[in-house]
Motif scaffolding. Structure first.
Motif, PDB file in Angstrom:
ATOM      1  N   VAL A   1     -59.995  -3.307  56.642  1.00 47.89           N
ATOM      2  CA  VAL A   1     -58.810  -3.607  57.451  1.00 47.89           C
ATOM      3  C   VAL A   1     -58.903  -5.046  57.918  1.00 47.89           C
ATOM      4  O   VAL A   1     -59.916  -5.471  58.473  1.00 47.89           O
TER       5      VAL A   1
ATOM      6  N   ILE B   1     -56.968  -7.960  60.280  1.00 48.43           N
ATOM      7  CA  ILE B   1     -56.012  -8.037  61.390  1.00 48.43           C
ATOM      8  C   ILE B   1     -55.675  -9.496  61.677  1.00 48.43           C
ATOM      9  O   ILE B   1     -56.580 -10.331  61.772  1.00 48.43           O
TER      10      ILE B   1
ATOM     11  N   ILE C   1     -53.053  -5.431  59.231  1.00 50.39           N
ATOM     12  CA  ILE C   1     -52.298  -5.191  60.472  1.00 50.39           C
ATOM     13  C   ILE C   1     -51.789  -6.551  60.931  1.00 50.39           C
ATOM     14  O   ILE C   1     -52.577  -7.482  61.135  1.00 50.39           O
TER      15      ILE C   1
ATOM     16  N   THR D   1     -49.102  -9.343  63.014  1.00 53.61           N
ATOM     17  CA  THR D   1     -48.329  -9.658  64.212  1.00 53.61           C
ATOM     18  C   THR D   1     -46.828  -9.794  63.902  1.00 53.61           C
ATOM     19  O   THR D   1     -46.458 -10.213  62.819  1.00 53.61           O
TER      20      THR D   1
ATOM     21  N   ILE E   1     -47.722  -4.606  63.736  1.00 54.57           N
ATOM     22  CA  ILE E   1     -48.379  -4.103  64.938  1.00 54.57           C
ATOM     23  C   ILE E   1     -47.385  -3.316  65.807  1.00 54.57           C
ATOM     24  O   ILE E   1     -47.764  -2.397  66.523  1.00 54.57           O
TER      25      ILE E   1
ATOM     26  N   ALA F   1     -51.630   2.539  61.532  1.00 55.71           N
ATOM     27  CA  ALA F   1     -52.469   1.361  61.791  1.00 55.71           C
ATOM     28  C   ALA F   1     -53.718   1.773  62.570  1.00 55.71           C
ATOM     29  O   ALA F   1     -54.826   1.327  62.268  1.00 55.71           O
TER      30      ALA F   1
ATOM     31  N   ILE G   1     -57.822   1.711  61.271  1.00 55.83           N
ATOM     32  CA  ILE G   1     -58.977   1.152  61.999  1.00 55.83           C
ATOM     33  C   ILE G   1     -60.070   2.214  62.146  1.00 55.83           C
ATOM     34  O   ILE G   1     -61.248   1.944  61.919  1.00 55.83           O
TER      35      ILE G   1
ATOM     36  N   ILE H   1     -63.996  -4.119  59.287  1.00 55.86           N
ATOM     37  CA  ILE H   1     -62.824  -4.628  59.999  1.00 55.86           C
ATOM     38  C   ILE H   1     -62.996  -6.131  60.143  1.00 55.86           C
ATOM     39  O   ILE H   1     -64.039  -6.604  60.594  1.00 55.86           O
TER      40      ILE H   1
ATOM     41  N   VAL I   1     -61.281  -9.638  61.652  1.00 56.19           N
ATOM     42  CA  VAL I   1     -60.268 -10.332  62.458  1.00 56.19           C
ATOM     43  C   VAL I   1     -60.107 -11.711  61.827  1.00 56.19           C
ATOM     44  O   VAL I   1     -61.061 -12.487  61.732  1.00 56.19           O
TER      45      VAL I   1
ATOM     46  N   ASN J   1     -52.379  -8.557  68.309  1.00 52.79           N
ATOM     47  CA  ASN J   1     -52.623  -7.340  67.511  1.00 52.79           C
ATOM     48  C   ASN J   1     -53.650  -6.414  68.143  1.00 52.79           C
ATOM     49  O   ASN J   1     -53.846  -5.301  67.678  1.00 52.79           O
ATOM     50  N   LEU J   2     -54.353  -6.897  69.157  1.00 55.85           N
ATOM     51  CA  LEU J   2     -55.530  -6.164  69.649  1.00 55.85           C
ATOM     52  C   LEU J   2     -55.326  -5.519  71.012  1.00 55.85           C
ATOM     53  O   LEU J   2     -56.204  -4.820  71.489  1.00 55.85           O
TER      54      LEU J   2
ATOM     55  N   ILE K   1     -54.952   0.660  70.035  1.00 56.99           N
ATOM     56  CA  ILE K   1     -55.688  -0.223  69.125  1.00 56.99           C
ATOM     57  C   ILE K   1     -57.046  -0.580  69.735  1.00 56.99           C
ATOM     58  O   ILE K   1     -58.082  -0.547  69.059  1.00 56.99           O
TER      59      ILE K   1
END
Length: 318
Positions: free
Chosen positions: A10, A12, A35, A37, A128, A174, A178, A184, A186, A198-199, A204
Motif C-alpha cells: 500500500v 499513501i 491511497i 489525497t 482518501i 482503503a 492497510i 506500507i 508513505v 491521508n493519515l 486510518i
C-alpha cells in the motif's frame, strides 16, 4: 483494476511524489494499492470542485496515468491540459473524464473504478474521501487558514492540519488495504498538504497503528517553502507521528548521495534546501535509517526521486 497476486503493498500520498513511486512499483509482481489525497483546491481540480461538488480529481488522475497500461497516445490524451477556450481553458481532459464518470455512476469512487478498468490500471486506487472535503491548517501562532493551496502561502510554522468538515468517512476498502498490507509506504511529497491529510481520519490512524506490515517513509530530498522550512528528517517523522497520535513509521528511506553546490543554489532561489538526515534524533524516536542512491537529476536542474531506483530498493526490502 487488474488483480495481481504477490505481496500486498500500500502506497499513501499525493502530489508529484506518489505517481513516481507507483510507476516504478507497477513493474514488479506485487499487489499494489494507492491511497490518494483529494484536497487540492487550485486550478482545474478547484474549479470542478466548486462547480460539481466532487472530491478533487487531479491527484487521482495522475495516479491513474502512472498505474495504467494503455497506448501512450491514450495516456497523453488523458493527461492533456487545454490552453485556450473560454470555459475549458486550464482543465485537464482526465479531470473532466473523472468528473463525467462521477456524474454517470453517481459516485466518485465508482467513477474511479470504471476509469481504472478502461485504462487497464494495475492495482487499486482509493481516494482518501469519497465526498467533497477541504483542508485547514492551524499555525503555531494560533491562526487558522482553509484550503490546501492557501496553506503554504501563509509562511508561518504549521502546528497541525485537519479536515473541514471535521469528520470524513474513509473508504472501508482503503482501511482494509492497510490492515492486510505486507508493506506500507508513505510517499514523498508536500508533507502537510499531500501526505498527512491521508493519515488523520481516526479509522486510518487505527489501521496504521495496528497493521502488522513494516511501514516506510520515503523522505523528501528537499525542504518545501511554506511547509517544511529548515525541517530535518526527524522533524518530518515527528509531524507524521504527531498527526497519527503515536509512532508508526519503522524505517525512513533517505537519499544518501552528496548534493552538488549548483543544485543547492537552484533550490535556494525557491527557499528550499536539502533535508538534513539527523541520525541520532531518528534513532531516539525508534526509526531505522536506510540511505541509498534513490534520486536522479532532471534536465531542469531539479533532483527528483528516481522511479526505477526507489522501486528496486522497496521490492528488495520485501
Amino acid at each position: 483494476m487488474t488483480n495481481v497476486n504477490g505481496p500486498k503493498v500500500v502506497v499513501i500520498g499525493g502530489g508529484t511524489g506518489l505517481p513516481v513511486l507507483l510507476r516504478g512499483l507497477r513493474q514488479y509482481p506485487i499487489n499494489l494499492s494507492a491511497i490518494v489525497t483529494v484536497f487540492d483546491d487550485g486550478g482545474s481540480s478547484g474549479r470542478l470542485r466548486e462547480d460539481l461538488s466532487i472530491p478533487a480529481p487531479g491527484d487521482i488522475r495522475k495516479v491513474i496515468a502512472s498505474m495504467s497500461d494503455v497506448e501512450p497516445t491514450l495516456l497523453k490524451l488523458f493527461q492533456h491540459r487545454f490552453e485556450n477556450g473560454n470555459g475549458i481553458s486550464g482543465h485537464s481532459l482526465g479531470n473532466l473524464i473523472l468528473a463525467g464518470m462521477t456524474s454517470i455512476t453517481g459516485d466518485f469512487y465508482k467513477g474511479i473504478k470504471e476509469i481504472s478498468r478502461v485504462f487497464n490500471v494495475k492495482g487499486r486506487i482509493y481516494p482518501i474521501a469519497n465526498e467533497n472535503m477541504y483542508l485547514k491548517a492551524e499555525f503555531e501562532d494560533g491562526t487558522v487558514v482553509r484550503g490546501e493551496s492557501n496553506i503554504p502561502k501563509v509562511g508561518k510554522k504549521i502546528k497541525r492540519v485537519f479536515y473541514d468538515p471535521p469528520k470524513i468517512e474513509p473508504l472501508p476498502e482503503a482501511v482494509q488495504a492497510i490492515q492486510k498490507a505486507e508493506m506500507i509506504v508513505v510517499a514523498p511529497g508536500s508533507l502537510y498538504t499531500s501526505i498527512i491529510p491521508n493519515l488523520i481520519a481516526p479509522e486510518i490512524k487505527q489501521a496504521l497503528l495496528k497493521a502488522k506490515a513494516k511501514k516506510y517513509y520515503i523522505c523528501n530530498i528537499m525542504t518545501q517553502h511554506g511547509e517544511t522550512d529548515d525541517y530535518t528528517a526527524s522533524q518530518h517523522i515527528k509531524a507524521l507521528h504527531d498527526h497519527v497520535g503515536d509512532k508508526f513509521i519503522d524505517e525512513i528511506v533517505i537519499h544518501g548521495k552528496m548534493i552538488s553546490p549548483n543544485i543547492k543554489e537552484g533550490y535556494a532561489k525557491e527557499q528550499a534546501a536539502p533535508v538534513l538526515c539527523d541520525d541520532e534524533n531518528l534513532h531516539n524516536v525508534g526509526v531505522q535509517v536506510l540511505k541509498g542512491d534513490i534520486a536522479s537529476l532532471h534536465e531542469d536542474g531539479t533532483l527528483k526521486h528516481d522511479e526505477q531506483k526507489i522501486a528496486k530498493l522497496l521490492y528488495n526490502l520485501l
